[in-house]
Design a protein around this motif. Structure first.
Motif, PDB file in Angstrom:
ATOM      1  N   MET A   1       0.821  -1.212   0.000  1.00 47.12           N
ATOM      2  CA  MET A   1       0.000   0.000   0.000  1.00 47.12           C
ATOM      3  C   MET A   1       0.855   1.263   0.000  1.00 47.12           C
ATOM      4  O   MET A   1       1.343   1.662  -1.028  1.00 47.12           O
ATOM      5  CB  MET A   1      -0.926  -0.013   1.198  1.00 47.12           C
ATOM      6  N   ALA A   2       1.084   1.845   1.197  1.00 43.31           N
ATOM      7  CA  ALA A   2       1.764   3.141   1.191  1.00 43.31           C
ATOM      8  C   ALA A   2       3.268   3.028   1.045  1.00 43.31           C
ATOM      9  O   ALA A   2       3.911   3.930   0.556  1.00 43.31           O
ATOM     10  CB  ALA A   2       1.463   3.915   2.472  1.00 43.31           C
ATOM     11  N   TYR A 224      -5.507   4.177   4.818  1.00 44.14           N
ATOM     12  CA  TYR A 224      -5.008   2.796   4.679  1.00 44.14           C
ATOM     13  C   TYR A 224      -5.621   1.930   5.767  1.00 44.14           C
ATOM     14  O   TYR A 224      -5.386   2.149   6.962  1.00 44.14           O
ATOM     15  CB  TYR A 224      -3.477   2.784   4.754  1.00 44.14           C
ATOM     16  N   THR A 233      -9.145   3.309  -1.325  1.00 47.07           N
ATOM     17  CA  THR A 233      -7.902   3.907  -0.841  1.00 47.07           C
ATOM     18  C   THR A 233      -7.536   5.121  -1.694  1.00 47.07           C
ATOM     19  O   THR A 233      -7.178   6.183  -1.176  1.00 47.07           O
ATOM     20  CB  THR A 233      -6.764   2.869  -0.874  1.00 47.07           C
ATOM     21  N   ARG A 237      -7.496   8.957  -0.400  1.00 48.00           N
ATOM     22  CA  ARG A 237      -6.238   9.690  -0.488  1.00 48.00           C
ATOM     23  C   ARG A 237      -6.455  11.008  -1.241  1.00 48.00           C
ATOM     24  O   ARG A 237      -6.011  12.071  -0.827  1.00 48.00           O
ATOM     25  CB  ARG A 237      -5.184   8.840  -1.193  1.00 48.00           C
ATOM     26  N   GLY A 249      -3.190   5.437   8.690  1.00 44.30           N
ATOM     27  CA  GLY A 249      -3.637   4.078   8.409  1.00 44.30           C
ATOM     28  C   GLY A 249      -3.340   3.153   9.559  1.00 44.30           C
ATOM     29  O   GLY A 249      -2.502   3.452  10.417  1.00 44.30           O
ATOM     30  N   MET A 270      -0.745  -4.724   3.944  1.00 45.53           N
ATOM     31  CA  MET A 270      -0.599  -3.349   4.399  1.00 45.53           C
ATOM     32  C   MET A 270       0.845  -3.147   4.860  1.00 45.53           C
ATOM     33  O   MET A 270       1.397  -4.021   5.514  1.00 45.53           O
ATOM     34  CB  MET A 270      -1.556  -3.118   5.579  1.00 45.53           C
ATOM     35  N   LEU A 272       2.905   0.343   6.203  1.00 48.12           N
ATOM     36  CA  LEU A 272       2.849   1.801   6.324  1.00 48.12           C
ATOM     37  C   LEU A 272       4.183   2.366   6.782  1.00 48.12           C
ATOM     38  O   LEU A 272       4.776   1.891   7.748  1.00 48.12           O
ATOM     39  CB  LEU A 272       1.743   2.200   7.298  1.00 48.12           C
TER      40      LEU A 272
END
Ligand code: AMP
Ligand code: ZN
Ligand code: FE
Ligand code: FE
Length: 291
Positions: A1-2, A224, A233, A237, A249, A270, A272
């Motif tokens: 994800m991020a 997130y 998502t 964002r 998140g 996930m 982060l």
């Protein structure tokens, strides 16, 4: 994800609410998993914070004092996360005492509703659930499973406890505006948790809610989150960026009460970055300076 490296998790429950791991156990587990920072965000209570901070200090893991407040939003479910709160703030504790009282009353209503459905459960049996911080629906779900009225926790929610379900009872909640002002008074910042539960499928409606919250003091959006699709998502964002809100998140880890979700990684996809936290902190400093 991020990001590709799993460094932080900003949404975690402990036995102070409806998680199954104590604050100490959560901090140790996060450390074992290699996380750098976590936020403890129990439902409507800060009772796990002091213990989490102590253990974080011992292990060298950054623990952010947080809380997850259930607020009034008739069209769906709205949870607000408060971060960097002073967990000893008298006004915060006072407001939490009010919602905890409302929760206790609501638990009695749910016992009555179950009785009306021919299911006899005593409050003492609900408290026998493996953990008993703030008693809530997960504890009822556990008791229903133990007594053979549901196959598992999820089944208990679907049959009885979901919002609008036959054993569901509403409880008093503060307005989003009031809740955000309490968090700010406690020196914290406010984040809209898991926006999908607002139940606003039209982007315009969701944006209207966010704009209104922003006017009332919202600082960020939990973008997130394990349940969010890629599309959600992206949408959250872009809404956060458009409206000058920070992105956060977290996994919403509950231990065995939600055992498919793991700390730091949600369903496994996930990850982060600590950068998110830097922005959150910058926001907090701006708030403290009165900007
Ligand atoms: P309460 O604060 O008592 O209304 O309970 C809310 C808690 O119930 C949250 O922590 C959720 O994780 C949990 N919950 C809500 N809906 C479900 C569901 N369908 N299945 C399992 N847990 C749920
Ligand atoms: Zn929960
Ligand atoms: Fe929540
Ligand atoms: Fe949560």
């Amino acid at each position: 994800m991020a990001a590709s490296v799993m460094e932080i998790d900003l949404h975690i429950h402990t036995t102070a609410s409806d998680g199954t791991m104590s604050p100490t156990a959560v901090v140790r587990y996060a450390k074992e998993k290699g996380l750098r920072a976590i936020a403890i965000t129990d439902h409507d209570t800060v009772e796990g914070i002091a213990e989490g901070l102590r253990e974080g200090g011992k292990l060298g893991l950054e623990v952010i004092p947080g809380v997850e407040l259930s607020v009034d939003f008739p069209k769906g479910t709205m949870h607000l996360l408060g971060y960097y709160i002073d967990h000893t703030c008298a006004e915060l504790l006072d407001k939490l005492t009010i919602v905890q009282g409302a929760r206790a009353e609501r638990n009695l209503k749910m016992i009555e509703k179950l009785r009306g459905l021919g299911i006899e459960i005593e409050l003492s049996e609900v408290k026998e659930a493996p953990e008993h911080g703030q008693i809530g629906r997960p504890h009822f779900a556990y008791a229903l499973v133990q007594k053979g009225h549901a196959q598992n926790i999820q089944d208990a929610f679907e049959r009885y406890l979901r919002k609008g379900g036959p054993a569901y009872a509403e409880k008093f909640k503060f307005s989003p505006e009031k809740a955000m002002s309490v968090v700010h008074k406690a020196g914290g910042i406010t984040v809209l948790a898991h926006p999908f539960t607002l139940n606003q499928p039209q982007q315009k409606d969701l944006e209207d809610v966010i704009v209104e919250l922003k006017a009332q003091g919202l600082d960020g959006i939990e973008t997130y989150y394990p349940e969010h699709s890629e599309g959600q998502t992206k949408l959250y964002r872009s809404l956060a960026q458009k409206h000058g809100l920070v992105l956060t998140g977290g996994s919403d880890f509950h231990g065995f009460n939600k055992d498919e979700v793991d700390i730091g990684e949600g369903y496994g996809d996930m990850a982060l970055s600590h950068n998110l936290l830097d922005e959150l902190q910058a926001r907090r400093e701006a708030r403290l300076r009165g900007l």
